[in-house]
Design a protein around this motif. Structure first.
Motif, PDB file in Angstrom:
ATOM      1  N   PHE A   1      -4.932   0.479  -0.767  1.00  0.00           N
ATOM      2  CA  PHE A   1      -4.962   0.502  -2.061  1.00  0.00           C
ATOM      3  C   PHE A   1      -3.915   0.399  -2.738  1.00  0.00           C
ATOM      4  O   PHE A   1      -2.371   0.152  -1.718  1.00  0.00           O
ATOM      5  N   GLU A   2      -3.060  -0.580  -3.659  1.00  0.00           N
ATOM      6  CA  GLU A   2      -2.198  -1.017  -4.290  1.00  0.00           C
ATOM      7  C   GLU A   2      -2.046  -0.631  -5.569  1.00  0.00           C
ATOM      8  O   GLU A   2      -2.278  -0.108  -6.353  1.00  0.00           O
ATOM      9  N   GLY A   3      -0.320  -0.178  -6.045  1.00  0.00           N
ATOM     10  CA  GLY A   3       0.129   0.204  -7.005  1.00  0.00           C
ATOM     11  C   GLY A   3       0.594   1.416  -7.001  1.00  0.00           C
ATOM     12  O   GLY A   3       0.117   2.453  -5.726  1.00  0.00           O
ATOM     13  N   GLU A   4       0.630   2.151  -8.069  1.00  0.00           N
ATOM     14  CA  GLU A   4       0.950   3.886  -8.271  1.00  0.00           C
ATOM     15  C   GLU A   4      -0.081   4.592  -8.720  1.00  0.00           C
ATOM     16  O   GLU A   4      -0.774   4.041  -9.362  1.00  0.00           O
TER      17      GLU A   4
ATOM     18  N   ILE B   1      -5.734  15.480  -2.331  1.00  0.00           N
ATOM     19  CA  ILE B   1      -5.590  14.121  -2.682  1.00  0.00           C
ATOM     20  C   ILE B   1      -4.295  13.524  -2.673  1.00  0.00           C
ATOM     21  O   ILE B   1      -3.261  14.674  -2.710  1.00  0.00           O
ATOM     22  N   ARG B   2      -4.279  12.154  -1.091  1.00  0.00           N
ATOM     23  CA  ARG B   2      -2.798  12.075  -0.819  1.00  0.00           C
ATOM     24  C   ARG B   2      -2.539  10.707  -1.359  1.00  0.00           C
ATOM     25  O   ARG B   2      -3.868  10.133  -0.566  1.00  0.00           O
ATOM     26  N   THR B   3      -1.833  10.500  -0.973  1.00  0.00           N
ATOM     27  CA  THR B   3      -1.259   9.263  -0.883  1.00  0.00           C
ATOM     28  C   THR B   3       0.084   8.512  -0.135  1.00  0.00           C
ATOM     29  O   THR B   3       0.691   9.312  -0.040  1.00  0.00           O
ATOM     30  N   ARG B   4      -0.015   7.841   0.936  1.00  0.00           N
ATOM     31  CA  ARG B   4       0.852   7.332   1.981  1.00  0.00           C
ATOM     32  C   ARG B   4       0.895   5.870   1.972  1.00  0.00           C
ATOM     33  O   ARG B   4       0.137   5.586   2.301  1.00  0.00           O
TER      34      ARG B   4
END
Length: 459
Positions: free
Chosen positions: A396-399, A440-443
């Protein structure tokens, strides 16, 4: 009086900070960040009103300045700007309504103290009595204000969502009207014109009861408006969830019909296999080996139509995963699956289907925004004793901004904001049936959702 006014400003600032605190402090937020937010709200109120006291600026200008500054700092407070404005207006309305009610109490207490002073000797000075009266009424007003803010805060915490301009105007109508009403009454309580002094409560004693009742009605109107708005939100969310669920059920039904046709085709192919074998034997006897090869290739093409490339161990899961795989291939997304349906009977196929359908659909939408060659989706599902883990990873892209109350991502879809997030909220609802959890995690450029389900016992 300046000391008393300073103490009063300090207490008001503390009340406003306590009113804002539950809405700006996330559960997983570091302590230092929370302290900064608390100090900011407290400092904004203190500074603006101390400036107003030293420069003789009207109170309503200080009120507007505080609301505007807090709304401007809403991102720092991790709050929506519209909701920050609503909290500010509600606080000042409650503060003014409580002050108006206590003004009637103060008038009655003053009259009783004056009567006692006429009959007792060696009484305290009039200034001492006035100061004690002021302090007594001020304490009562703080208690009343605290109760009013506590009730409003609990109502607002029951259901919160991003406010649109129309909704904000609807919620602000009564509190703004209440603020204007209080200002009008305060301006006519005491009027001095040359040698004439007009005091509302002395000229019209009935207003001692009417004014507090009207203030109470304004406060009740605010509470009723909040309750009606929350019911409206609940109905809207139910409508949206029903719409999404119906769409999901319809999609699954269509795919199940395709699967039924698939298995029906396999049965037909099985019955026709004898004819195929007879034809092949005839071609062998005639020595038509080239025709045999073409005939077999044609059979392969016919059988590939009915082939599911991913087998999960469950028909519903097979339908959903293969459907999403085909959609991913059309968009040039690398799709990898290590999903195995749980062998236990403690899981419902429809619930699992809703979970993986929503997670994979969100992953597909996220990958659409990625450049070709960087798109991927990874799905896994495995059982560990009485627990079942589902994991979906995608590029994915963005914040990603998380709601501090639900810990679910907030929408970035603009016009579709009312429907976005329902997918993950539907997942959360299904997970709650199994006393599970959603992590839910983003890396970097990877978004990962892990769902933990606990096996349910059969009734």
């Amino acid at each position: 009086m300046n000391i008393m006014s300073s103490i009063q400003v300090f207490l008001y600032a503390a009340c406003m900070t306590a009113f804002f605190y539950p809405f700006m402090a996330g559960r997983k937020e570091p302590g230092k960040s929370r302290i900064k937010k608390v100090l900011m709200v407290f400092a904004v109120y203190m500074v603006m009103y101390f400036i107003g006291m030293t420069t003789s600026v009207y109170g309503w200008l200080c009120m507007m300045a505080v609301i505007v500054l807090l709304a401007a700092a809403s991102k720092f407070l991790d709050m929506e700007r519209e909701f920050t404005m609503l909290l500010g207006v509600l606080f000042f309305c409650a503060r003014k309504l409580s002050a108006l009610v206590m003004r009637s109490v103060s008038f009655v207490v003053d009259k009783r103290l004056e009567q006692k002073a006429e009959t007792l000797e060696m009484t305290k000075s009039i200034f001492s009595r006035a100061a004690s009266n002021y302090a007594f009424v001020a304490v009562l007003q703080m208690l009343l204000l605290s109760v009013m803010l506590c009730v409003m805060g609990r109502l607002l915490k029951k259901k919160i969502r991003k406010l649109h301009i129309k909704e904000l105007c609807y919620l602000l109508l009564i509190p703004i009207t209440g603020i204007l009403f209080v200002n009008i009454i305060f301006n006519i309580l005491l009027i001095v014109n040359e040698n004439l002094v007009f005091q509302l409560y002395e000229q019209f004693p009935v207003f001692l009861g009417i004014v507090p009742v009207v203030a109470a009605l304004f406060y009740a109107g605010i509470l009723i408006t909040i309750v009606f708005y929350q019911k409206m939100i609940g109905l809207q969310e139910e409508k949206e969830k029903y719409f999404v669920e119906q769409q999901q059920v319809h999609a699954i039904q269509e795919r199940m019909e395709e699967v039924e046709q698939f298995y029906h085709g396999i049965c037909q192919m099985k019955h026709e296999m004898k004819n195929h074998m007879t034809n092949i034997k005839g071609l062998v006897r005639n020595g038509s080996y080239g025709d045999i090869e073409q005939y077999i290739d044609h059979m392969d093409e016919s059988m590939n139509v009915f082939e599911l490339t991913i087998k999960t161990g469950n028909t519903v899961a097979d339908v959903i995963v293969n459907d999403k795989q085909k959609a991913a291939e059309k968009q040039g997304i690398q799709f990898q699956s290590e999903f195995s349906y749980p062998k236990s009977d403690g899981y419902n196929a429809y619930d699992i289907g809703v979970i993986i359908n929503n997670l994979l659909q969100n992953a597909l939408e996220a990958c659409e925004k990625m450049a070709e060659g960087k798109r991927y989706i990874y799905l896994s599902g495995r059982q560990k004793k009485k627990f079942y883990l589902i994991n979906v990873k995608n590029s994915f892209e963005g914040e990603v901004t998380f709601d501090t109350k639900t810990n679910l991502p907030l929408s970035t879809k603009g016009e579709d904001i009312s429907l976005h997030g329902i997918g993950l909220s539907n997942v959360k609802r299904e997970v709650d049936k199994y006393m599970g959890d959603v992590d839910i995690r983003t890396r970097k450029n990877e978004f990962s959702v892990t769902v933990l389900l606990q096996e349910r016992r059969k009734k």
